[in-house]
Write an enzyme that holds these catalytic residues in place. Structure first.
Site, short mmCIF file in Angstrom:
data_model
loop_
_atom_site.label_atom_id
_atom_site.label_comp_id
_atom_site.label_asym_id
_atom_site.label_seq_id
_atom_site.Cartn_x
_atom_site.Cartn_y
_atom_site.Cartn_z
CB SER A 208 49.87 47.36 40.26
OG SER A 208 48.61 46.77 40.77
CE LYS A 209 48.38 46.38 33.12
NZ LYS A 209 48.49 45.36 32.07
NE ARG A 210 47.96 42.68 41.27
CZ ARG A 210 48.81 42.84 40.34
NH1 ARG A 210 48.33 42.13 39.06
NH2 ARG A 210 49.76 43.26 40.45
#
Ligand code: GLU
Length: 436
Positions: A208-210
């Site tokens: 994920s982008k996180r």
């Protein structure tokens, strides 16, 4: 048919690994086929559409060497396309659908009549994927506030820009049935689709982008070589089929094709990327390596504008093959560039304070002080001769000497270190070590 592909990012404030890989596969396909690579910023969401968010995308693409080919002319430069500047166009398509009776107004919004049937997406990577649209609700294409919806603008632009191949992440596969319906309603031939499998973390979870390490800007900041990251990204879901991993970009362009894109999800292996980066760093010319190194050494306070380039080059040459990341370089160069380097306490206790080490180092200092030629060969033969005289293994001299002049137990070849440090410095350091 001339190939036209596009990378169509939404500005979210970062260019992530998955987006960069999508851009790369499009760029490679365009270069492979002699086609055109279009950059289209999908920025109709005004809240997220900031100048910084756009800049991050441009910086990331340029850093990775993926230049786009066209866009509206801006002062002699080809800017990318911005959907935020094409709102009238989307409005005209909404009107077209309304006038054909294929869309209708609903509580201030406009909805597109989804066909209630079954459809098959013929995907160049995923194969034929069937969708049942019989229960698919009608699709909002224009919101109450007059803003057009992603599905509409995406299709209108693929049509207007005469995109021949849509290469994008598999997360968009289920949208494609909607896009096909819109193309049909507009009486247009859809492009070919190629949905690339997702990128997973090494533990199999969805990236994920996180997640740490998902932002391209971070790799830039840490001192990855862009060619290394690009090479690594190519292998995330595609391979040249002969197990080679380090492949020159011209050859990648020549070999890349869509049928070879893997159908399975790719795993992001940070250790492998790190290794690959080290390989690229080792292969850089000394001039390139030095150029990349300078900002990192400046930031670490180890050099400034007055630093002698030639001397710096000699120092970097001996550590170049050891370092895997420019961010780590200052750890390898601190004792080469600074006299007040730290001493690893464990190394001091184990080697410098070892029984007899001080006496042996004092003898080595004496021999080195008398040495006329300060060269790798002489430094080595002198140390070996002394070890033989003292009937000790060479390690009994090498290890304490290394800790004395560098503060550490690991580093490049000792004799090369001593040579680039120079006689005076080495003797001073041996004296200082004696009083530690
Ligand atoms: N703006 C969409 C995204 O960033 C583009 C999807 C597409 O490539 O069609 O996911």
């Amino acid at each position: 048919m001339k190939v036209r592909v596009r990378f169509a990012p939404s500005p979210t404030g970062m260019l992530h690994i998955g987006g960069a890989r999508t851009a790369l596969f499009n760029w490679l396909y365009a270069r492979h086929t002699g086609g055109t690579f279009v950059l289209r910023v999908e920025d109709t969401d005004a809240a997220r559409n900031t100048a910084e968010a756009r800049q991050v995308i441009f910086d990331g693409l340029r850093w990775l060497g993926m230049n786009w080919d066209e866009g509206p002319e801006k002062g002699g430069d080809h800017g990318p396309y911005f959907q935020s500047q094409r709102l009238d166009l989307y409005r005209s398509y909404v009107d077209k659908l309304l006038s054909k009776g294929l869309a209708y107004e609903f509580e201030g919004a406009v909805k597109f009549k989804m066909p209630k049937d079954r459809c098959v997406v013929k995907d160049l990577i995923c194969g034929d994927v069937a969708f049942d649209r019989t229960l698919e609700p009608d699709l909002v294409i224009l919101r109450k506030d007059g803003s057009p919806v992603f599905h509409l603008v995406n299709v209108v632009d693929d049509l207007e820009m005469k995109i021949t191949h849509v290469i994008r992440g598999e997360d968009h596969l289920s949208n494609t049935q909607k896009h096909l319906a819109l193309f049909a309603a507009l009486g247009a031939e859809p492009p070919q689709y190629a949905h690339i499998p997702l990128i997973l973390n090494n533990d199999g979870s969805k990236m994920s982008k996180r997640d740490a390490g998902s932002s391209i800007a971070e790799y830039h900041a840490q001192g990855y070589v862009p060619e290394a990251l690009r090479n690594y990204l190519c292998l995330l879901g595609w391979s040249p089929k002969d197990d080679r991993e380090i492949v020159d970009i011209q050859e990648l362009i020549q070999l890349f094709d869509l049928p070879q894109v893997n159908r399975h999800n790719a795993r992001f292996d940070m250790a492998k990327l790190h290794w690959m980066n080290g390989q690229y760093m080792a292969r850089q010319s000394l001039a390139d390596f030095t150029e990349h190194a300078i900002p990192f050494l400046k930031a670490a306070g180890q050099i400034d504008d007055s630093t002698d380039r030639e001397r710096l080059g000699k120092m970097l040459a001996i550590v170049q093959e050891k370092v895997k990341l420019f961010q780590d370089l200052p750890n390898w160069t601190i004792y080469l560039l600074k006299d007040d380097y730290p001493f690893d306490p464990e190394a001091v206790a184990k080697t410098l304070k070892k029984d007899g080490a001080a006496g042996r180092l004092a003898k080595l200092r004496e021999r080195y002080a008398a040495l006329a030629d300060w060269t790798v060969e002489k430094l080595e033969s002198e140390l070996k001769a002394l070890a033989a005289e003292l009937s000790v293994k060479t390690g009994e001299l090498i290890h304490p000497c290394r800790v004395a002049v560098s503060g550490k137990t690991v580093g490049p070849s000792l004799y090369h270190m001593l040579e680039v440090l120079g006689k005076q410095r080495v003797l001073e350091r041996l004296d200082r070590a004696a009083s530690l």
